[in-house]
Write a protein that holds these residues in place. Structure first.
Motif, PDB file in Angstrom:
ATOM      1  N   GLU A   6      -4.705   5.726  -2.550  1.00 53.47           N
ATOM      2  CA  GLU A   6      -4.566   7.176  -2.413  1.00 53.47           C
ATOM      3  C   GLU A   6      -3.158   7.655  -2.759  1.00 53.47           C
ATOM      4  O   GLU A   6      -2.977   8.639  -3.480  1.00 53.47           O
ATOM      5  CB  GLU A   6      -4.928   7.597  -0.982  1.00 53.47           C
ATOM      6  N   GLU A   7      -2.150   6.941  -2.263  1.00 53.65           N
ATOM      7  CA  GLU A   7      -0.765   7.342  -2.505  1.00 53.65           C
ATOM      8  C   GLU A   7      -0.415   7.288  -3.997  1.00 53.65           C
ATOM      9  O   GLU A   7       0.210   8.207  -4.532  1.00 53.65           O
ATOM     10  CB  GLU A   7       0.173   6.436  -1.702  1.00 53.65           C
ATOM     11  N   HIS A  26      -2.563   7.461  -6.486  1.00 55.96           N
ATOM     12  CA  HIS A  26      -3.327   8.491  -7.192  1.00 55.96           C
ATOM     13  C   HIS A  26      -2.613   9.843  -7.109  1.00 55.96           C
ATOM     14  O   HIS A  26      -2.580  10.596  -8.088  1.00 55.96           O
ATOM     15  CB  HIS A  26      -4.752   8.611  -6.646  1.00 55.96           C
ATOM     16  N   ARG A  27      -2.028  10.154  -5.959  1.00 52.13           N
ATOM     17  CA  ARG A  27      -1.241  11.394  -5.833  1.00 52.13           C
ATOM     18  C   ARG A  27      -0.037  11.345  -6.775  1.00 52.13           C
ATOM     19  O   ARG A  27       0.290  12.334  -7.438  1.00 52.13           O
ATOM     20  CB  ARG A  27      -0.775  11.597  -4.397  1.00 52.13           C
ATOM     21  N   TYR A  28       0.620  10.192  -6.827  1.00 54.67           N
ATOM     22  CA  TYR A  28       1.769  10.023  -7.713  1.00 54.67           C
ATOM     23  C   TYR A  28       1.354  10.254  -9.173  1.00 54.67           C
ATOM     24  O   TYR A  28       2.024  10.975  -9.915  1.00 54.67           O
ATOM     25  CB  TYR A  28       2.355   8.612  -7.546  1.00 54.67           C
ATOM     26  N   GLU A  86      -9.688  11.462  -2.156  1.00 56.28           N
ATOM     27  CA  GLU A  86      -8.296  11.329  -2.583  1.00 56.28           C
ATOM     28  C   GLU A  86      -8.146  11.180  -4.107  1.00 56.28           C
ATOM     29  O   GLU A  86      -7.070  11.369  -4.649  1.00 56.28           O
ATOM     30  CB  GLU A  86      -7.599  10.155  -1.880  1.00 56.28           C
TER      31      GLU A  86
END
Length: 184
Positions: free
Chosen positions: A25-26, A28-30, A70
């Motif tokens: 998830e982290e 993918h946000r990046y 996410e």
């Protein structure tokens, strides 16, 4: 002139196989934020078709239930982005896309000369050709804490050494590290 950024997930041993070191998830946000810094995406045929299969909004207008929440911002970013596709085998493309034809160096220099914030290139084969032409302005690698033990590997076949300087670094809770470099 807008910069050309090469961005990819890579394992500790240099593997660029999209099935290894799968983002969480982290990351993918990046990646959604990173893609958001570009006016357009530049893909070779293989990467374009792979991305279209994974990230094109279905005709229903709804993301599949199997897609985790996410991933949706990342999917929306890729789906909505302008795309340029380098291919000598495709006759046409859609999905907000345009074919890039003719001499690769000339075509990419023309794209870079247009006003804007930047171009994003992913994949393995096309970025190697662009690196060999000296056209990449930034290298962005998210190094996954995985040893894959197989290829394809990052920039295998590069003609000349490329000296880089670190311009950005971000650590993720998973142990992955995003590294951004510019040619010296």
């Amino acid at each position: 002139m807008r910069p050309l950024r090469y961005s990819i997930n890579v394992t500790l041993d240099g593997c660029c196989d999209h099935r290894e070191g799968i983002p969480d998830e982290e990351s993918h946000r990046y990646w959604a934020a990173s893609l958001g810094r570009a006016d357009a995406l530049l893909f070779g045929r293989v990467t374009y078709q792979m991305m279209e299969e994974a990230w094109r909004l279905p005709a229903t207008g709804e993301w599949p239930d199997s897609m985790p929440d996410e991933m949706i911002p990342f999917a929306r970013t890729i789906d909505g982005a302008k795309k340029y596709v380098v291919s000598s085998t495709l006759d046409q493309v859609d999905w907000n896309s345009e074919l890039v034809q003719g001499d690769l160096g000339t075509a990419v220099r023309d794209l870079k000369a247009q006003p804007g914030d930047g171009l994003f290139v992913g994949g393995v084969t096309l970025p190697l050709a662009l690196a060999n032409l000296g056209l990449i302005d930034e290298y962005e690698f998210v190094v996954q804490p995985v040893v894959a033990g197989h290829g394809p590997t990052l920039l295998a076949g590069l003609h000349e050494r490329v000296e880089l300087r670190l311009v950005g670094r971000q650590e993720f809770g998973s142990g992955a590290v995003a590294l951004r470099y510019e040619p010296v």
